[in-house]
Design an enzyme around this catalytic site. Structure first.
Site, PDB file in Angstrom:
ATOM      1  N   SER A  14       0.809  -1.221   0.000  1.00  0.00           N
ATOM      2  CA  SER A  14       0.000   0.000   0.000  1.00  0.00           C
ATOM      3  C   SER A  14       0.845   1.275   0.000  1.00  0.00           C
ATOM      4  O   SER A  14       1.834   1.392   0.723  1.00  0.00           O
ATOM      5  CB  SER A  14      -0.934   0.017   1.217  1.00  0.00           C
ATOM      6  OG  SER A  14      -1.637   1.236   1.274  1.00  0.00           O
ATOM      7  N   LYS A  15       0.385   2.227  -0.805  1.00  0.00           N
ATOM      8  CA  LYS A  15       1.028   3.548  -0.865  1.00  0.00           C
ATOM      9  C   LYS A  15       0.261   4.569  -0.021  1.00  0.00           C
ATOM     10  O   LYS A  15       0.592   5.764  -0.038  1.00  0.00           O
ATOM     11  CB  LYS A  15       1.099   4.027  -2.317  1.00  0.00           C
ATOM     12  CG  LYS A  15       1.884   3.111  -3.238  1.00  0.00           C
ATOM     13  CD  LYS A  15       3.346   3.020  -2.832  1.00  0.00           C
ATOM     14  CE  LYS A  15       4.172   2.198  -3.816  1.00  0.00           C
ATOM     15  NZ  LYS A  15       3.833   0.778  -3.841  1.00  0.00           N
ATOM     16  N   SER A  16      -0.731   4.119   0.733  1.00  0.00           N
ATOM     17  CA  SER A  16      -1.552   5.044   1.513  1.00  0.00           C
ATOM     18  C   SER A  16      -0.755   5.888   2.509  1.00  0.00           C
ATOM     19  O   SER A  16      -1.024   7.089   2.650  1.00  0.00           O
ATOM     20  CB  SER A  16      -2.661   4.275   2.246  1.00  0.00           C
ATOM     21  OG  SER A  16      -3.609   3.788   1.312  1.00  0.00           O
ATOM     22  N   LYS A  65     -13.793  -4.682   3.759  1.00  0.00           N
ATOM     23  CA  LYS A  65     -14.708  -3.565   3.527  1.00  0.00           C
ATOM     24  C   LYS A  65     -16.155  -3.883   3.903  1.00  0.00           C
ATOM     25  O   LYS A  65     -16.884  -3.012   4.379  1.00  0.00           O
ATOM     26  CB  LYS A  65     -14.620  -3.114   2.066  1.00  0.00           C
ATOM     27  CG  LYS A  65     -13.288  -2.472   1.713  1.00  0.00           C
ATOM     28  CD  LYS A  65     -13.265  -1.969   0.284  1.00  0.00           C
ATOM     29  CE  LYS A  65     -11.926  -1.340  -0.047  1.00  0.00           C
ATOM     30  NZ  LYS A  65     -11.897  -0.756  -1.396  1.00  0.00           N
ATOM     31  N   ASP A 102     -14.867   5.070  -2.369  1.00  0.00           N
ATOM     32  CA  ASP A 102     -14.353   4.400  -3.568  1.00  0.00           C
ATOM     33  C   ASP A 102     -15.074   4.863  -4.826  1.00  0.00           C
ATOM     34  O   ASP A 102     -14.458   5.144  -5.856  1.00  0.00           O
ATOM     35  CB  ASP A 102     -14.481   2.878  -3.439  1.00  0.00           C
ATOM     36  CG  ASP A 102     -13.411   2.271  -2.557  1.00  0.00           C
ATOM     37  OD1 ASP A 102     -12.356   2.904  -2.386  1.00  0.00           O
ATOM     38  OD2 ASP A 102     -13.624   1.162  -2.039  1.00  0.00           O
ATOM     39  N   ARG A 150     -14.887 -15.278 -10.317  1.00  0.00           N
ATOM     40  CA  ARG A 150     -14.435 -16.675 -10.279  1.00  0.00           C
ATOM     41  C   ARG A 150     -15.469 -17.552  -9.577  1.00  0.00           C
ATOM     42  O   ARG A 150     -15.804 -18.638 -10.054  1.00  0.00           O
ATOM     43  CB  ARG A 150     -13.083 -16.764  -9.565  1.00  0.00           C
ATOM     44  CG  ARG A 150     -12.509 -18.173  -9.522  1.00  0.00           C
ATOM     45  CD  ARG A 150     -11.146 -18.152  -8.846  1.00  0.00           C
ATOM     46  NE  ARG A 150     -11.232 -17.615  -7.490  1.00  0.00           N
ATOM     47  CZ  ARG A 150     -10.199 -17.424  -6.688  1.00  0.00           C
ATOM     48  NH1 ARG A 150      -8.975 -17.697  -7.116  1.00  0.00           N
ATOM     49  NH2 ARG A 150     -10.363 -16.938  -5.485  1.00  0.00           N
ATOM     50  N   THR A 151     -15.984 -17.084  -8.433  1.00  0.00           N
ATOM     51  CA  THR A 151     -17.096 -17.757  -7.762  1.00  0.00           C
ATOM     52  C   THR A 151     -18.375 -17.085  -8.247  1.00  0.00           C
ATOM     53  O   THR A 151     -18.721 -15.989  -7.810  1.00  0.00           O
ATOM     54  CB  THR A 151     -16.988 -17.619  -6.228  1.00  0.00           C
ATOM     55  OG1 THR A 151     -15.706 -18.103  -5.804  1.00  0.00           O
ATOM     56  CG2 THR A 151     -18.084 -18.411  -5.528  1.00  0.00           C
ATOM     57  N   TYR A 215      -2.676  -1.046  -8.697  1.00  0.00           N
ATOM     58  CA  TYR A 215      -1.694  -0.125  -9.270  1.00  0.00           C
ATOM     59  C   TYR A 215      -0.304  -0.718  -9.121  1.00  0.00           C
ATOM     60  O   TYR A 215      -0.054  -1.582  -8.281  1.00  0.00           O
ATOM     61  CB  TYR A 215      -1.753   1.239  -8.568  1.00  0.00           C
ATOM     62  CG  TYR A 215      -1.566   1.143  -7.067  1.00  0.00           C
ATOM     63  CD1 TYR A 215      -0.306   1.218  -6.496  1.00  0.00           C
ATOM     64  CD2 TYR A 215      -2.662   0.945  -6.235  1.00  0.00           C
ATOM     65  CE1 TYR A 215      -0.126   1.094  -5.130  1.00  0.00           C
ATOM     66  CE2 TYR A 215      -2.497   0.821  -4.862  1.00  0.00           C
ATOM     67  CZ  TYR A 215      -1.229   0.900  -4.322  1.00  0.00           C
ATOM     68  OH  TYR A 215      -1.063   0.765  -2.966  1.00  0.00           O
TER      69      TYR A 215
END
Length: 269
Positions: A14-16, A65, A102, A150-151, A215
């Site tokens: 993470s770049k957060s 989330k 988001d 996928r599921t 990213y």
């Protein structure tokens, strides 16, 4: 000093923290920001201990989330619609308020990239928290969304949850789909492991706008696959900064410069 953390698993990439350091420098608002890799079974224990011990806010990333909904006392309309939370803040120093930035961060990045995002045929790959965050905003602009995963049961469930907001359907095998899409969004975490979803390139053409919510300093594995047919390929760095900026606003009631922060971040990484 306000204590703020990023909760997820994994968070090593993470770049957060860098983004929030950029925000702090540009706004002269001082606060601490740390990333916490939480074992998947211990989310509630670790996050509750953080807030009980004086934590002021948090960003929530994969895979927590949806769980974060149940950590909050209050929810914004965006969090209720998306049924997921990516940012939490103390409200009136008493309650935990959950929001989801988001979707608004994603739309802001599409604007920055001059992508037309109204009345388009959109394919979303993945049916987790990342997809949940952007679907309500995309349906708000009268897009037709197809979702695959996928599921497949997860894709089916998420299409049912959001069908009251607009046109959304799931597809069992995207490789059997004969139509091409205007926008294709990778909302899976495949790129973290340098993998790509199992896709056929018959769904993409030279005009398709391809977006990976992950990213990387170099092209992600998904964007490398897309680049075989399309030149319109973008990773999620701009969205990351945009959603972080709206999180920052929730914590500090001040909006940092998104464009400037993106420029600085690109130099840092």
């Amino acid at each position: 000093m306000k204590k703020i953390a990023l909760f997820g698993n994994p968070v090593y990439h993470s770049k957060s923290p860098i983004i929030n350091k950029i925000f702090s420098n540009n706004t002269n608002i001082i606060y601490s920001y740390t990333k916490v890799n939480i074992p998947k079974k211990n989310f509630f224990t670790v996050s509750k201990n953080f807030f009980y011990s004086g934590g002021y806010g948090a960003n929530i990333t994969l895979p927590f989330k949806k769980k974060a909904l149940h950590l909050c006392d209050l929810l914004t309309k965006r969090a209720i619609l998306s049924k997921s939370v990516n940012v939490i803040t103390r409200f009136k120093n008493k309650y935990l308020l959950g929001d989801n930035t988001d979707g608004i961060g994603f739309i802001n990045d599409l604007k920055r990239l001059f992508c037309c995002y109204t009345k388009k045929k959109i394919l979303i790959i993945g049916a987790g928290g990342a997809a949940r965050g952007i679907i309500p905003q995309l349906l708000l602009y009268h897009n037709k969304i197809t979702i695959t995963n996928r599921t497949i049961e997860k894709a089916k469930n998420i299409s049912k949850e959001f069908k009251n907001l607009g046109k959304i359907k799931y597809i069992k095998d995207i490789n059997l789909c004969k139509k091409k899409f205007d926008i294709i969004i990778n909302a899976t975490s495949c790129s973290i492991n340098n993998k790509i979803p199992k896709l056929s390139d018959n769904i993409i053409n030279s005009k398709t706008f391809c977006y990976d919510m992950m990213y990387s300093k170099n092209k992600t594995s998904f964007l490398k696959w897309c680049s075989k047919k399309s030149m319109n390929i973008y990773d999620g760095l701009g969205m990351l900064v945009s959603q972080a900026a709206y999180s920052f606003f929730l914590w500090h009631n001040k909006m940092p410069s998104i464009d400037l922060s993106i420029k600085i971040l690109k130099k840092c990484i």
